[in-house]
Design a protein around this motif. Sequence first.
Motif, PDB file in Angstrom:
ATOM      1  N   MET A  22     -43.357  55.228  37.517  1.00 24.36           N
ATOM      2  CA  MET A  22     -42.512  54.569  38.502  1.00 24.36           C
ATOM      3  C   MET A  22     -43.245  53.451  39.250  1.00 24.36           C
ATOM      4  SD  MET A  22     -39.598  55.775  40.586  1.00 24.36           S
ATOM      5  CE  MET A  22     -39.410  55.770  42.343  1.00 24.36           C
ATOM      6  N   ILE A  23     -44.549  53.517  39.354  1.00 26.06           N
ATOM      7  CA  ILE A  23     -45.319  52.515  40.107  1.00 26.06           C
ATOM      8  C   ILE A  23     -45.034  51.089  39.635  1.00 26.06           C
ATOM      9  CG2 ILE A  23     -47.678  51.679  40.508  1.00 26.06           C
ATOM     10  CD1 ILE A  23     -48.506  54.573  40.920  1.00 26.06           C
ATOM     11  N   PRO A  24     -45.049  50.801  38.319  1.00 27.33           N
ATOM     12  CA  PRO A  24     -44.743  49.417  37.917  1.00 27.33           C
ATOM     13  C   PRO A  24     -43.335  48.974  38.320  1.00 27.33           C
ATOM     14  CG  PRO A  24     -45.751  50.596  36.108  1.00 27.33           C
ATOM     15  CD  PRO A  24     -45.476  51.595  37.173  1.00 27.33           C
ATOM     16  N   PHE A  28     -43.331  45.615  40.539  1.00 25.76           N
ATOM     17  CA  PHE A  28     -42.926  44.445  39.757  1.00 25.76           C
ATOM     18  C   PHE A  28     -41.405  44.446  39.596  1.00 25.76           C
ATOM     19  CE2 PHE A  28     -47.206  45.519  38.084  1.00 25.76           C
ATOM     20  CZ  PHE A  28     -47.862  44.413  38.565  1.00 25.76           C
ATOM     21  N   ARG A  29     -40.721  43.972  40.607  1.00 28.81           N
ATOM     22  CA  ARG A  29     -39.259  43.952  40.564  1.00 28.81           C
ATOM     23  C   ARG A  29     -38.740  42.737  39.789  1.00 28.81           C
ATOM     24  NH1 ARG A  29     -36.565  47.545  44.109  1.00 28.81           N
ATOM     25  NH2 ARG A  29     -38.076  48.699  45.325  1.00 28.81           N
ATOM     26  N   LYS A  30     -39.483  41.647  39.822  1.00 26.51           N
ATOM     27  CA  LYS A  30     -39.079  40.447  39.098  1.00 26.51           C
ATOM     28  C   LYS A  30     -39.804  40.415  37.752  1.00 26.51           C
ATOM     29  CE  LYS A  30     -38.463  37.759  43.295  1.00 26.51           C
ATOM     30  NZ  LYS A  30     -38.909  36.605  44.061  1.00 26.51           N
ATOM     31  N   LYS A  31     -39.330  39.556  36.880  1.00 25.28           N
ATOM     32  CA  LYS A  31     -39.972  39.391  35.579  1.00 25.28           C
ATOM     33  C   LYS A  31     -41.358  38.783  35.767  1.00 25.28           C
ATOM     34  CE  LYS A  31     -39.522  37.283  31.136  1.00 25.28           C
ATOM     35  NZ  LYS A  31     -38.932  37.793  29.968  1.00 25.28           N
ATOM     36  N   ILE A  32     -42.341  39.308  35.049  1.00 23.05           N
ATOM     37  CA  ILE A  32     -43.720  38.836  35.154  1.00 23.05           C
ATOM     38  C   ILE A  32     -43.876  37.604  34.273  1.00 23.05           C
ATOM     39  CG2 ILE A  32     -46.130  39.442  34.794  1.00 23.05           C
ATOM     40  CD1 ILE A  32     -45.282  42.382  35.135  1.00 23.05           C
ATOM     41  N   HIS A  33     -44.351  36.511  34.858  1.00 24.33           N
ATOM     42  CA  HIS A  33     -44.531  35.270  34.121  1.00 24.33           C
ATOM     43  C   HIS A  33     -46.002  34.952  33.880  1.00 24.33           C
ATOM     44  CE1 HIS A  33     -40.305  34.311  34.237  1.00 24.33           C
ATOM     45  NE2 HIS A  33     -40.288  34.578  35.532  1.00 24.33           N
ATOM     46  N   SER A  34     -46.892  35.610  34.577  1.00 23.41           N
ATOM     47  CA  SER A  34     -48.319  35.334  34.429  1.00 23.41           C
ATOM     48  C   SER A  34     -48.818  35.834  33.071  1.00 23.41           C
ATOM     49  CB  SER A  34     -49.106  36.023  35.546  1.00 23.41           C
ATOM     50  OG  SER A  34     -50.486  35.945  35.300  1.00 23.41           O
ATOM     51  N   VAL A  40     -53.084  41.767  30.243  1.00 23.26           N
ATOM     52  CA  VAL A  40     -53.734  42.991  30.744  1.00 23.26           C
ATOM     53  C   VAL A  40     -52.834  44.195  30.517  1.00 23.26           C
ATOM     54  CG1 VAL A  40     -54.469  44.180  32.847  1.00 23.26           C
ATOM     55  CG2 VAL A  40     -55.223  41.852  32.425  1.00 23.26           C
ATOM     56  N   LEU A  41     -51.565  44.063  30.839  1.00 20.77           N
ATOM     57  CA  LEU A  41     -50.624  45.166  30.645  1.00 20.77           C
ATOM     58  C   LEU A  41     -50.434  45.499  29.167  1.00 20.77           C
ATOM     59  CD1 LEU A  41     -47.907  44.298  33.310  1.00 20.77           C
ATOM     60  CD2 LEU A  41     -49.636  46.095  33.423  1.00 20.77           C
ATOM     61  N   TYR A  42     -50.559  44.510  28.309  1.00 23.87           N
ATOM     62  CA  TYR A  42     -50.409  44.744  26.873  1.00 23.87           C
ATOM     63  C   TYR A  42     -51.567  45.587  26.325  1.00 23.87           C
ATOM     64  CZ  TYR A  42     -49.951  43.822  21.895  1.00 23.87           C
ATOM     65  OH  TYR A  42     -49.834  43.958  20.538  1.00 23.87           O
ATOM     66  N   TYR A  43     -52.790  45.319  26.807  1.00 22.92           N
ATOM     67  CA  TYR A  43     -53.964  45.989  26.246  1.00 22.92           C
ATOM     68  C   TYR A  43     -54.357  47.277  26.960  1.00 22.92           C
ATOM     69  CZ  TYR A  43     -54.736  42.066  23.161  1.00 22.92           C
ATOM     70  OH  TYR A  43     -54.594  41.128  22.188  1.00 22.92           O
ATOM     71  N   ILE A  44     -53.731  47.627  28.054  1.00 19.26           N
ATOM     72  CA  ILE A  44     -54.085  48.852  28.782  1.00 19.26           C
ATOM     73  C   ILE A  44     -53.940  50.105  27.918  1.00 19.26           C
ATOM     74  CG2 ILE A  44     -53.295  50.396  30.620  1.00 19.26           C
ATOM     75  CD1 ILE A  44     -53.179  48.028  32.451  1.00 19.26           C
ATOM     76  N   PRO A  45     -52.856  50.306  27.177  1.00 15.98           N
ATOM     77  CA  PRO A  45     -52.776  51.536  26.370  1.00 15.98           C
ATOM     78  C   PRO A  45     -53.897  51.655  25.340  1.00 15.98           C
ATOM     79  CG  PRO A  45     -50.625  50.512  26.536  1.00 15.98           C
ATOM     80  CD  PRO A  45     -51.608  49.553  27.120  1.00 15.98           C
TER      81      PRO A  45
END
Length: 107
Positions: A22-24, A28-34, A40-45
């Motif tokens: 639930m934290i994300p 992050f309520r809006k779409k992430i553009h950075s 970073v979020l892609y490689y965390i898993p």
Amino acid sequence: MDLGRMTLMILVMAGITYVIRMIPLVFFRKKIHSKYILSVLYYIPYAVLSAMTFPYILYSTGNTPQSFYTAIIGTVVAIIASISKRSLLTVAILSCLAVLIASFIIV
């Protein structure tokens, strides 16, 4: 272990899993553009999976120095095979064979 304690443990684990997921959504309520944050979020898993499995790989063949070296050899073969774009099954078979051969040579 009694039923009450087991139920409590399951509820605590479910709550922690829920909070982590639930934290994300909260931050992050809006779409992430950075592009940086997306990468970073892609490689965390992958990073978490590697951090959890790599220590086990080093001691998977035993606790003696000889078995540590066979585990290193198997890991190196697995890394080389995966960099060479081999399938997961091929990487697993090659690394297991490398450990088997190394265990016969080193011992």
